[in-house]
Design a protein around this motif. Structure first.
Motif, PDB file in Angstrom:
ATOM      1  N   TYR A 275       0.843  -1.365  -0.149  1.00  0.00           N
ATOM      2  CA  TYR A 275       0.558   0.081   0.392  1.00  0.00           C
ATOM      3  C   TYR A 275       1.089   1.341   0.128  1.00  0.00           C
ATOM      4  O   TYR A 275       1.003   1.943  -1.165  1.00  0.00           O
ATOM      5  N   ASN A 276       1.912   1.408   1.040  1.00  0.00           N
ATOM      6  CA  ASN A 276       2.604   2.843   0.754  1.00  0.00           C
ATOM      7  C   ASN A 276       4.722   2.964   0.433  1.00  0.00           C
ATOM      8  O   ASN A 276       4.264   3.338   0.499  1.00  0.00           O
ATOM      9  N   TYR A 277       4.831   1.404  -0.023  1.00  0.00           N
ATOM     10  CA  TYR A 277       5.850   1.964  -1.177  1.00  0.00           C
ATOM     11  C   TYR A 277       5.739   2.698  -2.039  1.00  0.00           C
ATOM     12  O   TYR A 277       4.569   2.977  -2.549  1.00  0.00           O
ATOM     13  N   PRO A 278       6.382   3.264  -2.315  1.00  0.00           N
ATOM     14  CA  PRO A 278       6.411   5.310  -3.667  1.00  0.00           C
ATOM     15  C   PRO A 278       6.409   4.605  -4.848  1.00  0.00           C
ATOM     16  O   PRO A 278       6.402   3.351  -5.274  1.00  0.00           O
TER      17      PRO A 278
ATOM     18  N   GLU B 286       8.308  -1.612  -7.890  1.00  0.00           N
ATOM     19  CA  GLU B 286       7.385  -2.633  -8.297  1.00  0.00           C
ATOM     20  C   GLU B 286       6.836  -3.185  -6.749  1.00  0.00           C
ATOM     21  O   GLU B 286       7.737  -3.177  -5.789  1.00  0.00           O
ATOM     22  N   GLY B 287       5.809  -2.727  -7.051  1.00  0.00           N
ATOM     23  CA  GLY B 287       4.582  -3.456  -6.166  1.00  0.00           C
ATOM     24  C   GLY B 287       4.142  -2.039  -5.074  1.00  0.00           C
ATOM     25  O   GLY B 287       3.542  -2.418  -4.335  1.00  0.00           O
ATOM     26  N   GLY B 288       4.875  -1.012  -5.424  1.00  0.00           N
ATOM     27  CA  GLY B 288       4.469  -0.035  -4.771  1.00  0.00           C
ATOM     28  C   GLY B 288       3.351   0.686  -5.499  1.00  0.00           C
ATOM     29  O   GLY B 288       3.256   1.131  -6.426  1.00  0.00           O
ATOM     30  N   ASN B 289       2.145   1.553  -4.460  1.00  0.00           N
ATOM     31  CA  ASN B 289       1.505   2.352  -4.590  1.00  0.00           C
ATOM     32  C   ASN B 289       1.131   3.662  -4.114  1.00  0.00           C
ATOM     33  O   ASN B 289      -0.267   4.598  -4.354  1.00  0.00           O
TER      34      ASN B 289
ATOM     35  N   SER C 146      11.397  -1.856   5.846  1.00  0.00           N
ATOM     36  CA  SER C 146      12.259  -1.635   4.228  1.00  0.00           C
ATOM     37  C   SER C 146      12.904  -2.469   3.140  1.00  0.00           C
ATOM     38  O   SER C 146      12.755  -2.989   2.595  1.00  0.00           O
ATOM     39  N   ALA C 147      13.577  -3.568   4.131  1.00  0.00           N
ATOM     40  CA  ALA C 147      13.713  -5.076   3.790  1.00  0.00           C
ATOM     41  C   ALA C 147      12.891  -5.601   3.017  1.00  0.00           C
ATOM     42  O   ALA C 147      13.834  -6.269   2.264  1.00  0.00           O
ATOM     43  N   ILE C 148      11.676  -5.472   2.865  1.00  0.00           N
ATOM     44  CA  ILE C 148      10.954  -6.382   1.800  1.00  0.00           C
ATOM     45  C   ILE C 148      10.994  -5.840   0.557  1.00  0.00           C
ATOM     46  O   ILE C 148      10.734  -4.406   0.511  1.00  0.00           O
ATOM     47  N   SER C 149      11.174  -6.761  -0.273  1.00  0.00           N
ATOM     48  CA  SER C 149      10.834  -6.605  -2.325  1.00  0.00           C
ATOM     49  C   SER C 149       9.830  -6.815  -1.984  1.00  0.00           C
ATOM     50  O   SER C 149       9.968  -8.267  -2.719  1.00  0.00           O
ATOM     51  N   LEU C 150       9.279  -5.848  -2.908  1.00  0.00           N
ATOM     52  CA  LEU C 150       8.071  -6.529  -3.411  1.00  0.00           C
ATOM     53  C   LEU C 150       8.478  -6.933  -5.116  1.00  0.00           C
ATOM     54  O   LEU C 150       7.404  -6.966  -5.789  1.00  0.00           O
TER      55      LEU C 150
END
Length: 572
Positions: free
Chosen positions: A310-313, A317-320, A410-414
């Motif tokens: 929901y909140n990654y920039p 990839e994967g950010g919304n 932050s370590a999560i990568s989507l």
């Protein structure tokens, strides 16, 4: 539902945490009461169903948006989200934002079921089991847990609606749909009474049970400090203007006393503020002793990455984009060297270098233009200026100039090729830091000065606030603030310390100051110039506010079912 006959119970050994200490809920199947009462595990699963209703705000209620985006903390990046109903005029009894109503009354029904139908059991056929004494110890505590969570659900309801129907036993649908409201004052007194009744009976410390060994997962349950925390928080709300129109000083006295009692009990237990502010929402905040020293109760949500998604920039990839902190919030972070707000004379603020030297909690909470390694897998510096990699006009590009860090791991990568897509998340329901602030507010309102003490309250409001600021490496409050100046700085401190922890939306309401804070928000629009410099331009966005919004509307569907219910003022 025929709750006396049929029980929704989970298969398997449901606990509050799996072997990896994540919240772990399985599918439910229907069994009759006689079957359930033959096994402590099945009865325990009814308690797990109660914990499942405990609220948290990782974007789960409003399709990614959090309540912060219905306040002046943040703005949701994608237009059309249901969170906009709080401020665009579409909020109504038929669009009632009623998830807490539904979840709370579901939880209350489960609590009443445990208290009515599943007490006095001995599980005689299991007496020879090696874990019989442990399971019975756990079982005998269920009644206290159920009463605590019932009181907690009622606090959520009274905070949101004021007067609500009080249900303390199993009822038929017809009986429940004939109940009238119980006044807000009576609801608060019910909460205080329940907490007083169970505070000395519920388990005090699951990590220290002497000869009784229970699994590590039991630390995810509510203990007596959670009971004291609920009582203390409820007392602060009851004393606040929304529920205390006549400013009854005795309510502030009780709020100060109850918060002091909790703080004293925590300190006796060896609890203290975590050394690192940022560590409070780290992946190990349920197990790291340096962090659990502050957390009174955390709702373990599990190994997820939805909040990051929901909140990654946007542009990652994967950010919304998600819940973008406002310039209003950014302005609240003072200058570290002086402890002064950016608009105060002598603060040291430089509008041409606006983020230098700010309160360290800013960089722990908010991502800004030029930040690197946010999230960790991002190889580029953030570009939040118009036309940048992470900016408007991209759909989901931050409208405020900022992105949210707090609660994101932050370590999560989507990325599609990532092997690290999920991690543990715990929502902090109660932490010691909140209650130093609660105490400061209550003792200030009661004694009438931020610097006064007496034989009962030996710590002043300013001293309590300074405990919070010291952890953040911020200067103490000045020694000669007027009452009005203290109140402004206190509210600012609370906004900064508790940002995105679910408080601001409710704090402004209980203070009845929404006309000051919720009628507009500030954005920062960034433009990159041809010479590479950035121009910062403030933009004010108006929002709708009506005083009826201090309390939520009773859902129209409930009014249709129950002719004895009345609508909250202004919502007819």
């Amino acid at each position: 539902m025929r709750l006396n006959k049929l029980i929704m119970v989970a298969l398997g050994t449901l606990s509050l945490a799996s072997c990896s200490d994540k919240m772990d809920y399985n599918e439910y199947n229907v069994y009759d009461k006689d079957y359930v009462t033959k096994n402590f595990i099945y009865v325990g699963n009814l308690m797990t169903a109660i914990y499942r209703q405990v609220d948290y705000d990782f974007g789960n209620y409003y399709s990614g948006a959090i309540l912060g985006s219905a306040s002046d903390e943040s703005e949701y990046a994608v237009s059309g989200n249901s969170i906009e109903g709080f401020y665009n005029g579409s909020w109504s009894p038929s669009n009632a934002k009623s998830a807490i109503w539904s979840d709370s009354y579901t939880g209350i029904a489960d609590c009443n079921l445990v208290l009515k139908e599943f007490q006095g059991l001995t599980f005689d056929e299991l007496v020879l089991n090696s874990d019989y004494s442990q399971q019975m110890y756990r079982y005998h505590n269920y009644k206290h847990e159920a009463r605590f969570w019932r009181a907690y659900f009622y606090f959520n309801l009274v905070r949101q609606y004021g007067a609500v129907p009080l249900v303390t036993e199993n009822m038929t649908t017809d009986q429940k749909n004939a109940l009238s409201k119980t006044s807000a004052d009576d609801m608060f007194n019910y909460i205080f009474s329940e907490c007083d009744d169970i505070k000395d009976s519920i388990v005090k410390d699951y990590s220290n049970l002497g000869s009784m060994t229970l699994s590590e997962q039991e630390t995810g349950r509510a203990n007596n400090l959670a009971v004291l925390a609920l009582k203390a928080r409820a007392a602060l709300y009851w004393a606040s203007p929304l529920f205390n129109a006549n400013n009854d000083k005795e309510r502030w006295h009780k709020a100060a006393l109850y918060n002091k009692q909790l703080i004293d009990s925590c300190e006796v237990r060896g609890m203290k503020l975590a050394a690192s502010y940022e560590s409070l929402w780290a992946t190990d905040n349920w197990s790291n002793a340096a962090v659990t020293s502050e957390i009174i109760f955390g709702r373990r949500v599990g190994s997820i990455s939805t909040f990051e998604g929901y909140n990654y920039p946007i542009g990652i990839e994967g950010g919304n984009g998600g819940n973008c902190p406002t310039q209003t919030l950014v302005d609240a972070y003072e200058m570290q060297s002086t402890g002064l707000g950016i608009k105060e004379t002598g603060s040291g603020y430089n509008e041409n270098n606006p983020y230098a030297g700010r309160d360290p909690r800013f960089t722990s909470t908010i991502a800004k233009n030029g930040d690197t390694k946010w999230p960790s897998s991002n190889a580029n510096a953030l570009q939040t200026y118009y036309g940048g990699l992470n900016a408007e006009p991209l759909t989901g590009g931050t409208p405020t100039g900022y992105y949210l860090k707090k609660h994101c791991h932050s370590a999560i990568s989507l990325a599609s090729n990532s092997k690290f897509k999920v991690d543990n998340h715990t929502w902090i329901t109660f932490r010691l830091g909140e209650f130093y602030l609660n105490y400061a507010e209550a003792v200030y309102k009661y004694l009438g000065s931020p610097y006064l003490t007496n034989d009962e309250f030996k710590i002043s409001a300013v001293t309590a606030v300074n405990k919070i600021r010291a952890r953040a490496s911020m200067p103490d409050f000045p020694t000669a603030l007027t009452n009005d100046a203290f109140w402004i700085k206190y509210k600012n401190e609370r906004m900064v310390e508790l940002a995105f922890e679910g408080h601001r939306f409710w704090d402004v309401r209980r203070w009845k100051e929404a006309a000051t804070y919720f009628k507009s928000i500030q954005e920062m629009k960034l433009t990159k110039n041809t010479d590479g410099t950035i121009t910062y331009t403030r933009n004010t966005v108006s929002r709708q506010w009506d005083d009826k919004m201090y309390l939520f509307p009773i859902p129209q569907t409930e009014l249709m079912k129950n002719k004895n219910l009345t609508q909250n003022p202004g919502w007819n």
